[in-house]
Design a protein around this motif. Structure first.
Motif, mmCIF file in Angstrom:
data_model
loop_
_atom_site.group_PDB
_atom_site.id
_atom_site.type_symbol
_atom_site.label_atom_id
_atom_site.label_comp_id
_atom_site.label_asym_id
_atom_site.label_seq_id
_atom_site.Cartn_x
_atom_site.Cartn_y
_atom_site.Cartn_z
ATOM 1 N N ASP A 78 -12.912 -19.243 4.644
ATOM 2 C CA ASP A 78 -12.185 -19.505 3.401
ATOM 3 C C ASP A 78 -12.120 -18.204 2.604
ATOM 4 O OD1 ASP A 78 -10.867 -20.790 1.359
ATOM 5 O OD2 ASP A 78 -12.689 -21.603 0.443
ATOM 6 N N PRO A 79 -11.283 -17.261 3.054
ATOM 7 C CA PRO A 79 -11.237 -15.942 2.414
ATOM 8 C C PRO A 79 -10.606 -15.988 1.028
ATOM 9 C CG PRO A 79 -9.465 -16.137 3.997
ATOM 10 C CD PRO A 79 -10.299 -17.381 4.140
ATOM 11 N N THR A 80 -10.760 -14.898 0.302
ATOM 12 C CA THR A 80 -10.113 -14.780 -1.005
ATOM 13 C C THR A 80 -8.615 -14.979 -0.868
ATOM 14 O OG1 THR A 80 -11.822 -13.259 -1.771
ATOM 15 C CG2 THR A 80 -9.738 -13.246 -2.969
ATOM 16 N N GLY A 81 -8.063 -14.481 0.227
ATOM 17 C CA GLY A 81 -6.639 -14.648 0.496
ATOM 18 C C GLY A 81 -6.274 -13.988 1.810
ATOM 19 N N ILE A 82 -5.054 -14.223 2.243
ATOM 20 C CA ILE A 82 -4.542 -13.618 3.474
ATOM 21 C C ILE A 82 -3.331 -12.760 3.121
ATOM 22 C CG2 ILE A 82 -3.397 -14.087 5.683
ATOM 23 C CD1 ILE A 82 -5.134 -16.554 5.978
ATOM 24 N N ILE A 83 -3.268 -11.586 3.721
ATOM 25 C CA ILE A 83 -2.123 -10.695 3.545
ATOM 26 C C ILE A 83 -1.350 -10.664 4.862
ATOM 27 C CG2 ILE A 83 -1.350 -8.387 2.904
ATOM 28 C CD1 ILE A 83 -2.892 -9.748 0.691
ATOM 29 N N CYS A 84 -0.058 -10.949 4.801
ATOM 30 C CA CYS A 84 0.761 -10.927 6.013
ATOM 31 C C CYS A 84 2.183 -10.529 5.623
ATOM 32 C CB CYS A 84 0.744 -12.292 6.703
ATOM 33 S SG CYS A 84 1.298 -13.656 5.656
ATOM 34 N N ASP A 85 3.093 -10.527 6.589
ATOM 35 C CA ASP A 85 4.470 -10.189 6.243
ATOM 36 C C ASP A 85 5.228 -11.451 5.830
ATOM 37 O OD1 ASP A 85 5.339 -11.480 8.590
ATOM 38 O OD2 ASP A 85 5.166 -9.639 9.757
ATOM 39 N N GLU A 86 6.530 -11.308 5.626
ATOM 40 C CA GLU A 86 7.320 -12.395 5.055
ATOM 41 C C GLU A 86 7.797 -13.429 6.078
ATOM 42 O OE1 GLU A 86 8.671 -13.303 1.996
ATOM 43 O OE2 GLU A 86 7.324 -11.954 0.947
ATOM 44 N N ALA A 87 7.478 -13.236 7.340
ATOM 45 C CA ALA A 87 7.932 -14.188 8.363
ATOM 46 C C ALA A 87 7.453 -15.599 8.025
ATOM 47 C CB ALA A 87 7.416 -13.765 9.735
ATOM 48 N N SER A 88 8.363 -16.547 8.036
ATOM 49 C CA SER A 88 8.023 -17.911 7.623
ATOM 50 C C SER A 88 6.957 -18.544 8.508
ATOM 51 C CB SER A 88 9.286 -18.784 7.628
ATOM 52 O OG SER A 88 9.872 -18.821 8.921
ATOM 53 N N CYS A 89 6.894 -18.124 9.779
ATOM 54 C CA CYS A 89 5.907 -18.716 10.688
ATOM 55 C C CYS A 89 4.477 -18.448 10.217
ATOM 56 C CB CYS A 89 6.109 -18.208 12.110
ATOM 57 S SG CYS A 89 6.050 -16.414 12.301
ATOM 58 N N ASN A 90 4.251 -17.310 9.563
ATOM 59 C CA ASN A 90 2.914 -17.011 9.035
ATOM 60 C C ASN A 90 2.486 -18.057 8.011
ATOM 61 O OD1 ASN A 90 2.272 -14.495 10.368
ATOM 62 N ND2 ASN A 90 3.812 -13.521 9.090
ATOM 63 N N TRP A 91 3.381 -18.342 7.091
ATOM 64 C CA TRP A 91 3.059 -19.233 5.981
ATOM 65 C C TRP A 91 2.994 -20.690 6.432
ATOM 66 C CZ3 TRP A 91 1.648 -16.469 1.866
ATOM 67 C CH2 TRP A 91 2.046 -15.126 1.859
ATOM 68 N N GLN A 92 3.843 -21.049 7.372
ATOM 69 C CA GLN A 92 3.816 -22.417 7.894
ATOM 70 C C GLN A 92 2.521 -22.688 8.658
ATOM 71 O OE1 GLN A 92 7.388 -22.545 10.226
ATOM 72 N NE2 GLN A 92 8.743 -22.598 8.440
ATOM 73 N N ALA A 93 2.118 -21.728 9.486
ATOM 74 C CA ALA A 93 0.874 -21.888 10.249
ATOM 75 C C ALA A 93 -0.338 -21.898 9.321
ATOM 76 C CB ALA A 93 0.749 -20.761 11.271
ATOM 77 N N ASP A 101 -3.797 -24.645 -0.674
ATOM 78 C CA ASP A 101 -4.615 -23.845 -1.589
ATOM 79 C C ASP A 101 -4.715 -22.394 -1.129
ATOM 80 O OD1 ASP A 101 -6.482 -23.503 -3.835
ATOM 81 O OD2 ASP A 101 -7.999 -23.270 -2.277
ATOM 82 N N LEU A 102 -4.968 -22.189 0.164
ATOM 83 C CA LEU A 102 -5.073 -20.816 0.672
ATOM 84 C C LEU A 102 -3.719 -20.118 0.647
ATOM 85 C CD1 LEU A 102 -6.683 -18.527 1.851
ATOM 86 C CD2 LEU A 102 -6.457 -19.551 4.115
ATOM 87 N N VAL A 103 -2.663 -20.860 0.901
ATOM 88 C CA VAL A 103 -1.317 -20.279 0.830
ATOM 89 C C VAL A 103 -1.055 -19.734 -0.569
ATOM 90 C CG1 VAL A 103 1.158 -20.781 0.947
ATOM 91 C CG2 VAL A 103 -0.387 -21.732 2.666
ATOM 92 N N GLU A 104 -1.460 -20.479 -1.589
ATOM 93 C CA GLU A 104 -1.245 -20.051 -2.971
ATOM 94 C C GLU A 104 -2.066 -18.813 -3.323
ATOM 95 O OE1 GLU A 104 0.882 -21.137 -5.074
ATOM 96 O OE2 GLU A 104 1.618 -22.900 -3.999
ATOM 97 N N ARG A 105 -3.166 -18.595 -2.613
ATOM 98 C CA ARG A 105 -4.013 -17.431 -2.887
ATOM 99 C C ARG A 105 -3.619 -16.218 -2.051
ATOM 100 N NH1 ARG A 105 -8.258 -21.014 -1.624
ATOM 101 N NH2 ARG A 105 -9.037 -19.541 -0.061
ATOM 102 N N SER A 106 -2.649 -16.377 -1.186
ATOM 103 C CA SER A 106 -2.257 -15.311 -0.269
ATOM 104 C C SER A 106 -0.951 -14.670 -0.716
ATOM 105 C CB SER A 106 -2.113 -15.876 1.151
ATOM 106 O OG SER A 106 -3.328 -16.471 1.572
ATOM 107 N N LYS A 107 -0.633 -13.523 -0.127
ATOM 108 C CA LYS A 107 0.599 -12.828 -0.494
ATOM 109 C C LYS A 107 1.076 -11.962 0.658
ATOM 110 C CE LYS A 107 0.469 -9.180 -3.149
ATOM 111 N NZ LYS A 107 0.671 -8.059 -2.195
ATOM 112 N N SER A 108 2.324 -11.560 0.569
ATOM 113 C CA SER A 108 2.856 -10.613 1.547
ATOM 114 C C SER A 108 2.667 -9.204 0.996
ATOM 115 C CB SER A 108 4.338 -10.887 1.804
ATOM 116 O OG SER A 108 5.090 -10.645 0.630
ATOM 117 N N CYS A 109 2.816 -8.215 1.860
ATOM 118 C CA CYS A 109 2.687 -6.840 1.382
ATOM 119 C C CYS A 109 3.965 -6.459 0.627
ATOM 120 C CB CYS A 109 2.423 -5.882 2.539
ATOM 121 S SG CYS A 109 3.825 -5.557 3.601
#
Length: 233
Positions: A78-93, A101-109
């Motif tokens: 349960d990390p502080t957040g995840i950093i990834c690119d804008e590909a929708s598959c990242n956010w869906q997975a 909740d984790l999606v809301e704490r994460s962001k793209s670069c």
């Protein structure tokens, strides 16, 4: 990595990216984090798969979650957040395995966000419907670039998983077999483990690289600068 824990990585972000050409006919999904004691980016999970899509990213996140729980008993990933690119598959997975909740704490670069803006603008016309679509698109991503909306003001601006990908390239890890790639990963893990143990024995094994607190201090200065306020807010 648990944001409520006391481990060195409890406040670290998890950086995810995919790279082609490391293994023949496979995509390499990596998950890395900056280790404050080793003072470098450390890959925590690497998976070879046929393509980068929601199915395989879900497998990647699910396996990582189960592996950490198995290794550290009741510890949850349960990390502080995840950093990834804008590909929708990242956010869906991410949402499928970890929840909203984790999606809301994460962001793209920041770089990939700007790339996505340019691609999206090309699809927008002057019609009111398209304008509303763009507003909805922006609203969903407001935390990806605007400090005022970020759940954590110290969220990294760049996806550091690119460093892991660059490491593969610079040491010649291109078009490897799966066995050769696995061997590389095992060797890296043993090296990181050895360095970590030496640090525990008060033996210096790293240079004078940036510490976790140096990184946060730099980010705080960037947020507080007038240029940053003008640009992002």
């Amino acid at each position: 990595m648990n944001r409520f824990g006391t481990h060195q990585l409890s406040h670290s972000y998890f950086h995810v990216d995919a790279k082609a050409d490391r293994c023949k006919q496979f995509m390499t999904i990596t998950g890395s984090t900056f280790h404050p004691l080793l003072k470098q980016l450390v890959p925590l999970a690497i998976m070879e798969c046929p393509s980068e899509n929601k199915q395989f990213l879900s497998v990647f996140f699910s396996n990582l979650k189960e592996a950490i729980k198995e290794k550290f008993e009741d510890e949850e990933f349960d990390p502080t957040g995840i950093i990834c690119d804008e590909a929708s598959c990242n956010w869906q997975a991410m949402q499928e395995i970890f929840g909203r909740d984790l999606v809301e704490r994460s962001k793209s670069c920041d770089f990939h966000y700007k790339q996505r803006i340019n691609r999206t603008k090309g699809k927008i016309t002057s019609g009111d419907d398209d304008k509303e679509i763009f507003k909805t698109w922006w609203n969903k991503r407001r935390a990806h670039w605007c400090y005022a909306f970020r759940p954590d003001h110290f969220a990294p601006g760049a996806n550091l998983a690119e460093v892991t990908n660059a490491r593969f390239f610079h040491r010649g890890s291109v078009n490897l077999s799966l066995i050769a790639a696995a061997l590389d990963d095992v060797v890296d893990s043993l090296i990181f483990e050895k360095r970590y143990k030496k640090i525990g024995e008060n033996i210096k094994v790293t240079g004078s690289g940036r510490t976790f607190f140096n990184i946060r201090e730099t980010e705080l200065k960037r947020i507080s600068s007038p240029k940053s306020k003008t640009k992002y807010n």
